[in-house]
Design an enzyme around this catalytic site. Structure first.
Site, mmCIF file in Angstrom:
data_model
loop_
_atom_site.group_PDB
_atom_site.id
_atom_site.type_symbol
_atom_site.label_atom_id
_atom_site.label_comp_id
_atom_site.label_asym_id
_atom_site.label_seq_id
_atom_site.Cartn_x
_atom_site.Cartn_y
_atom_site.Cartn_z
ATOM 1 N N LEU A 151 82.759 14.235 4.400
ATOM 2 C CA LEU A 151 82.853 13.524 3.120
ATOM 3 C C LEU A 151 81.988 12.269 3.089
ATOM 4 O O LEU A 151 81.721 11.730 2.022
ATOM 5 C CB LEU A 151 84.308 13.126 2.851
ATOM 6 N N GLU A 187 86.186 3.707 12.282
ATOM 7 C CA GLU A 187 86.273 5.014 11.617
ATOM 8 C C GLU A 187 87.023 5.971 12.530
ATOM 9 O O GLU A 187 86.665 6.144 13.701
ATOM 10 C CB GLU A 187 84.871 5.556 11.333
ATOM 11 N N LYS A 199 89.618 17.215 -10.434
ATOM 12 C CA LYS A 199 91.005 17.442 -10.070
ATOM 13 C C LYS A 199 91.440 16.438 -9.000
ATOM 14 O O LYS A 199 90.767 16.269 -7.991
ATOM 15 C CB LYS A 199 91.200 18.869 -9.551
ATOM 16 N N THR A 200 92.593 15.799 -9.250
ATOM 17 C CA THR A 200 93.079 14.764 -8.339
ATOM 18 C C THR A 200 94.096 15.285 -7.330
ATOM 19 O O THR A 200 94.487 14.559 -6.430
ATOM 20 C CB THR A 200 93.741 13.622 -9.133
ATOM 21 N N GLN A 212 95.852 13.591 -3.972
ATOM 22 C CA GLN A 212 97.299 13.307 -3.914
ATOM 23 C C GLN A 212 97.921 13.893 -2.646
ATOM 24 O O GLN A 212 98.700 13.225 -1.956
ATOM 25 C CB GLN A 212 97.998 13.888 -5.141
ATOM 26 N N CYS A 263 60.225 11.335 24.693
ATOM 27 C CA CYS A 263 60.969 11.837 25.848
ATOM 28 C C CYS A 263 60.392 13.174 26.330
ATOM 29 O O CYS A 263 59.322 13.203 26.928
ATOM 30 C CB CYS A 263 62.448 11.926 25.515
ATOM 31 N N LEU A 264 61.047 14.293 26.053
ATOM 32 C CA LEU A 264 60.496 15.586 26.443
ATOM 33 C C LEU A 264 59.153 15.817 25.753
ATOM 34 O O LEU A 264 58.310 16.566 26.261
ATOM 35 C CB LEU A 264 61.474 16.708 26.092
ATOM 36 N N GLU A 324 61.687 20.339 36.233
ATOM 37 C CA GLU A 324 62.965 20.682 35.607
ATOM 38 C C GLU A 324 63.078 22.188 35.389
ATOM 39 O O GLU A 324 64.178 22.750 35.411
ATOM 40 C CB GLU A 324 63.086 19.951 34.270
ATOM 41 N N HIS A 348 63.309 6.520 23.517
ATOM 42 C CA HIS A 348 63.668 7.075 22.209
ATOM 43 C C HIS A 348 63.566 5.970 21.156
ATOM 44 O O HIS A 348 64.567 5.337 20.795
ATOM 45 C CB HIS A 348 65.093 7.632 22.235
ATOM 46 N N GLU A 372 63.345 6.100 18.045
ATOM 47 C CA GLU A 372 64.030 6.362 16.777
ATOM 48 C C GLU A 372 65.359 5.641 16.673
ATOM 49 O O GLU A 372 65.833 5.328 15.571
ATOM 50 C CB GLU A 372 64.246 7.874 16.585
#
Length: 548
Positions: free
Chosen positions: A15, A141, A188-189, A193, A381-382, A405, A511, A513
């Site tokens: 959600l 959370e 629709k509630t 509820q 990385c990789l 590896e 990394h 990012e």
């Protein structure tokens, strides 16, 4: 003492509890409060580090080396704070700590139970992050959906926690679905509820209800939810679908969500500063032109597996005023589909991290195409391992060069393990003990694309890997033209590589990012997109010239 906010979800998963919590955190921080965030996950894994990205999405890594839930990435991007291992815990980690203590005899032979022992351990994690972060407000959370058996101890711990605190120190926000039924032409509630009824049946009354819907909710609908759920109508917040997650804080701000929360916490609503955020959202709405970036990986059927990479590319695109079209390319089928056919229309190529040999040859093929066709490239990385292997094979004359590896998975004798464990790692039986996790320093070499991007000689990036560039072959690779553009401060480990005879070809062992922010894109992503825009411009000019 810190104030605490718990965010729960009902009806269905996905959600947007994490985005709702992050948006509130961003607003509260913009009002001058020190905010930290935390994710409590009910699953029994100790952490998501060993979970398949196909199931769980990416593993987010903190500066102190915690492998955490991807929602931590949303938290960091929205509140612009570096989180820690205290920001994520699971039922598995709680059980693990309790069982270890029981085996040591810490409970003096007593019966160890969910209540009070597990709930007390959860409450300890709630107070510990507050103490360590010195935060004014902690937003936690709770993962899962109300009604799930596994989340009951977490809800119970939060209920007990609120009861132990003074009025106004703790509040609950419940995120729920208000679906639109097309046949009836109305929202629709009833699901909301029932969700709140379930929450109240285990002792928790929400202070706010955030209604997720693809339709705007009328005052009449909100009034109905307030009446049946015993919540003030002003505390029923409409969170309609947005074009971008970065618009959500502003949508909530227009409903005074942050000031209502502060009032419930008995805190003053100081002046808010949303200038940078508004500028970013405004720039997002007026992007001109576009570039296409291929992300060649193996988890491409679930975009969340590369969530931080996709977000970082988006941040860089907004910085340059361009829309970045991210194309997730399956490295396993890339060669079968034809590398030029798939990547020929791309303005940039990114090869992300990962583990295992599957799709590795496809990643190498993508690297080779980027190198030989002067397409801007970023390896992570990789992706760095793939770039080194490709260069070793096709430029440095090291036939079948590969990573150790995969030594047991290749059909040939591995004479050139250009990627390998360091000698001090080889005698460690616990693979987790060989991992480099968290932030490590990197010395950036002069006269490199890396230094041009970062603008400073010492940088820190977060790592999650165990194999390194093999120093035995380092000189030979450098002699063939591979530029070692970043090393550890003692020069023992290769951290970054690049090519000097290429418009923009950089790979990082870390990394990057994970450190990109909407209003402050990461330098490597910023420069990759800049190079891609230049590449796109040259190609457009060539096409125009051909049609004249």
């Amino acid at each position: 003492m810190a104030k605490h906010i718990f965010v729960t979800g009902g009806v269905v998963s996905s959600l947007g509890k994490g985005i709702t919590a992050s948006s509130l955190g961003q607003l509260l921080k913009a009002r001058g409060y020190k905010v930290t965030m935390q994710k409590a996950d009910p699953y029994l894994n100790v952490d998501p580090g060993t979970m398949s990205p196909f199931q769980h999405g990416e593993v987010f890594v903190t500066d102190d080396g915690h492998e955490g839930d991807l929602d931590l990435g949303h938290y960091e991007r929205f509140i612009d704070e570096n989180l820690s291992r205290e920001s994520n815990f699971t039922a598995g980690s709680i059980y693990q700590s309790l069982i270890s203590r029981e085996r040591r005899g810490d409970f003096l032979g007593g019966t160890v139970q969910v209540i009070p022992h597990m709930t007390n351990a959860i409450k300890d994690r709630l107070t510990r992050i507050a103490d360590q972060s010195n935060a004014d407000i902690v937003i936690t959370e709770i993962g899962g959906t109300i009604g799930d058996i596994e989340s009951l101890p977490f809800i119970e711990a939060a209920r007990q926690f609120k009861m132990s605190k003074p009025l106004g120190d703790v509040l609950f926000i419940h995120v729920t679905l208000v679906p639109y039924i097309a046949a009836a032409h109305e929202v629709k509630t009833k699901p909301t509820q029932h969700s709140v009824k379930e929450l109240r049946s285990i002792g928790v009354q929400p202070d706010f209800i955030v209604c997720r819907s693809d339709h705007n909710l009328s005052d009449k609908v909100r009034d109905k939810i307030a009446l049946f759920c015993d919540v003030k109508i002003d505390n029923v917040i409409n969170c309609i679908d947005a074009e971008s997650i970065y618009q959500v804080p502003l949508n909530l701000y227009t409903q005074d969500f942050d000031t209502k929360v502060l009032a419930a916490l008995l805190l003053e609503p100081a002046d808010i500063d949303l200038r940078d955020w508004k500028v970013y959202v405004e720039k997002m709405s007026r992007l001109k032109g576009e570039v296409s970036i291929a992300v060649v990986g193996k988890y491409v059927s679930l975009p969340d597996a590369y969530l931080s990479i996709i977000e970082a590319l988006g941040h860089a695109g907004v910085f340059h005023g361009r829309k970045v079209n991210v194309h997730l390319i399956d490295g396993e089928t890339l060669r079968e589909d034809g590398v030029a056919n798939v990547l020929g229309s791309m303005d940039g190529i990114l090869v992300p991290g990962g583990f295992g040999i599957r799709a590795f040859e496809g990643k190498i093929a993508a690297v080779q195409y980027a190198r030989e066709n002067n397409i801007p490239f970023l390896g992570i990385c990789l992706g760095l391992h793939a770039a080194v292997c490709e260069f070793a094979r096709n430029v440095a004359g090291m036939e079948n060069a590969n990573s150790a590896e995969f030594e047991n998975e290749v059909p040939y004798s591995l004479n050139y393990p250009v990627i390998d464990l360091m000698p001090e790692q080889e005698d460690i039986d616990d693979l987790g003990g060989t991992m480099r996790l968290g932030a490590y320093p990197c010395k950036v070499m002069a006269q490199t694309h890396a230094l041009d991007a970062y603008g400073e000689p010492i940088i820190y990036e977060r790592h999650r890997h165990r194999y390194e560039v093999n120093n035995i072959f380092r000189d030979r690779l450098a002699e063939a033209g591979l530029v070692i553009s970043g090393v550890s401060p003692d020069s023992r480990l290769v951290e970054m590589i690049e090519l000097s005879d290429h418009p923009w070809f950089v790979a990082s062992q870390g990394h990057p990012e994970f450190k990109s922010r909407p209003t402050r894109p990461h330098p490597l992503f910023r420069e990759l997109v800049r190079a891609a825009i230049t590449s796109r411009g040259k190609r457009d000019e060539q096409q125009k010239a051909q049609t004249r």
